[in-house]
Design an enzyme around this catalytic site. Sequence first.
Site, short mmCIF file in Angstrom:
data_model
loop_
_atom_site.label_atom_id
_atom_site.label_comp_id
_atom_site.label_asym_id
_atom_site.label_seq_id
_atom_site.Cartn_x
_atom_site.Cartn_y
_atom_site.Cartn_z
N SER A 1 110.07 11.49 -2.74
CA SER A 1 111.36 10.99 -2.29
C SER A 1 111.55 9.56 -2.73
O SER A 1 110.59 8.88 -3.11
CB SER A 1 111.47 11.06 -0.76
OG SER A 1 111.26 12.37 -0.28
N SER B 1 112.21 16.92 -3.62
CA SER B 1 112.45 15.48 -3.55
C SER B 1 113.65 15.18 -2.67
O SER B 1 114.69 15.81 -2.79
CB SER B 1 112.68 14.91 -4.96
OG SER B 1 112.80 13.51 -4.93
N ASP C 1 116.22 12.33 -2.09
CA ASP C 1 116.71 11.11 -2.71
C ASP C 1 117.93 10.61 -1.95
O ASP C 1 118.99 11.26 -1.98
CB ASP C 1 117.06 11.36 -4.19
CG ASP C 1 115.92 12.06 -4.92
OD1 ASP C 1 114.78 11.61 -4.78
OD2 ASP C 1 116.18 13.07 -5.60
#
Length: 242
Positions: free
Chosen positions: A121, A159, A161
Site C-alpha cells: 500500500s 495494494s 493506494d
Amino acid sequence: MEDVRSINPVVGETNDGYVLNAIRQRPISRDNVVAAIKAASGGPVAEGSVGAGTGTVAFGWKGGIGTSSRLTGPVDSRWTVGVLVQTNFGGDLHIMGVPVGRALHRNGVTGGQNSQGPKGSIMIVVATDAPLSDRNLRRAAARAIIGLGRTGSVADNGSGDYVIAFSTHPDVRRRSGETRRSVAELGNDAMSGIFQAVVDATEEAIYNSLFMATTVSSRHGTVQALPVDAVLDILRQHGALR
C-alpha cells in the site's frame, strides 16, 4: 485548545507486517500518541526509515517516508504543492523512466525473500496553499496516482493506494456562524499547473522515501536499503544523469 469545538482526525495506514513489524502486538500506547503530538513541529520533514515508515518495504527495498514540493502558477499568484508519502508497495521500479529494478535484478513484482511482491500500500498526502474547493481537491488527489504509476506501480489487486488532499488557504475555511459565504477559489482552467505539480511531487517523494531509507532488521528478517551509488551509476549509463 479550549476554544476548539471538536477534533476530527483522519488516520491512514499501510500493512508493514510482512517482514519488519509485529503489527499484532499493538505497541503504541496513549502516552506515545500524546508525546508525538507534543513533539510535532514545523520545518523539514524527516524522511526514510522513520516514524510510520520504519517497517515499510517498497519495490523489494526498504521504503519509508518521503516528501517533495513544487511551485506553480504565475509569479504574482504562485502556489505551493507539497506531497508526503509512506511507501509500502511493489512493482517494477523505474526512476526517471529508467528500469532501475531490473538493472538491480530485483523487480519487486515476482516476490522473493523479504518481499511481498507487488502487494502492499501507499499513503499519499497532498497539501497546497492554493484556494481549492473540495471538488478540485479530489481532482488534484486523483493525479497523485499518475505520479505513483511513473515509479513502476500498477496498483496491484493486493495494494491499497490512498490519497488525502487539503488546502491551507484561509478563504476556503468554513467558520462558525456564517450563514452565507462568498469564496474565492481557483477556477478549473487554472488547475492544470496544480495537477502537474501533484504528479511531479508525488513521483519525487516516492524516490526520496527510497533514497533516504536505511537497512532495517527485525527478528523476522532484514530489508536492505536501496544501493544509492549503484542506482546513480545506472541512471548515468542511461543518460538520465550527467
